[in-house]
Design a protein around this motif. Structure first.
Motif, short mmCIF file in Angstrom:
data_model
loop_
_atom_site.label_atom_id
_atom_site.label_comp_id
_atom_site.label_asym_id
_atom_site.label_seq_id
_atom_site.Cartn_x
_atom_site.Cartn_y
_atom_site.Cartn_z
N ALA A 146 -29.09 -27.92 -29.98
CA ALA A 146 -30.21 -27.33 -30.70
C ALA A 146 -31.27 -28.41 -30.96
O ALA A 146 -30.95 -29.61 -30.98
CB ALA A 146 -29.73 -26.73 -32.02
N LYS A 156 -30.68 -31.75 -33.03
CA LYS A 156 -29.25 -31.86 -33.34
C LYS A 156 -28.49 -32.43 -32.16
O LYS A 156 -28.98 -32.46 -31.03
CB LYS A 156 -28.68 -30.49 -33.70
N SER A 164 -17.95 -21.73 -35.22
CA SER A 164 -19.23 -21.05 -35.44
C SER A 164 -19.46 -19.87 -34.50
O SER A 164 -20.32 -19.03 -34.76
CB SER A 164 -20.38 -22.05 -35.28
N LYS A 213 -27.38 -15.10 -33.48
CA LYS A 213 -28.06 -15.50 -34.70
C LYS A 213 -29.14 -16.53 -34.37
O LYS A 213 -29.02 -17.24 -33.36
CB LYS A 213 -27.06 -16.12 -35.67
N GLU A 241 -29.47 -19.37 -35.50
CA GLU A 241 -28.84 -20.69 -35.39
C GLU A 241 -28.13 -20.91 -34.07
O GLU A 241 -27.65 -22.02 -33.79
CB GLU A 241 -27.88 -20.95 -36.56
N ASP A 242 -28.05 -19.88 -33.23
CA ASP A 242 -27.51 -20.04 -31.88
C ASP A 242 -28.57 -20.56 -30.91
O ASP A 242 -28.26 -20.85 -29.75
CB ASP A 242 -26.95 -18.72 -31.35
#
Length: 125
Positions: free
Chosen positions: A40, A43, A63, A87, A89-90
Motif C-alpha cells: 500500500a 507502507k 486481515s 475495503k 484498506e485493501d
C-alpha cells in the motif's frame, strides 16, 4: 527461470469483488509454492496469501481471512486471488510470487525467488 504476469486489478467500490490472476511460465516444474503480497502507499510490502503448488495447504494474513481465497490451476500454470468484500484498506499494488524452495510455510517475501510486476487494486469508499 520463472516468469510471472499478474492481471485483474482495477478500481472498485467498497464491498465489491475482484479476481486477480497470475500466469506462470518458464521452469514452473520446480515451484513449491505461490503467494500474493501487496504494498500500500507509504507502507511496507505485506503477505496476503500463499498456496503450495500441490494445492494442499493455504495460508492467509489475518486481515484477509474469510474475504480472500487463493487457488491454483496447475494444468494452466495459473494462480488466482479471489477478493470479496473489499475495503479501502485493501488498496495496494498486488504482487504474485513463486518459491522454488520447499519451506514448511511461505509467509515471508525472502522465501520467494520470483516476482511479477504487480497489478494495482484501488478500493473506493
Amino acid at each position: 527461470q520463472v516468469q510471472l504476469v499478474e492481471s485483474g486489478g482495477g478500481f472498485v467500490q467498497a464491498g465489491d469483488s475482484l479476481r486477480l490472476s497470475c500466469a506462470a511460465s518458464g521452469r514452473t516444474f520446480g515451484m513449491f509454492a505461490m503467494g500474493w503480497f501487496r504494498r500500500a502507499p507509504g507502507k511496507a510490502r505485506e503477505f496476503v496469501a500463499a498456496i503450495r503448488w500441490s494445492g494442499i495447504g493455504t495460508n492467509y494474513a489475518d486481515s484477509v481471512k474469510g474475504r480472500f481465497t487463493i487457488s491454483r490451476d496447475s494444468d494452466q500454470n495459473m494462480v488466482y486471488l479471489q477478493m470479496n468484500s473489499l475495503k479501502p484498506e485493501d488498496t495496494a499494488v498486488y504482487y504474485c510470487a513463486a518459491s522454488t524452495i520447499n519451506y514448511s510455510t511461505h509467509y515471508y517475501a525472502p522465501q520467494y525467488n520470483y516476482w511479477g510486476q504487480g497489478t494495482q487494486v484501488t478500493v473506493s469508499s
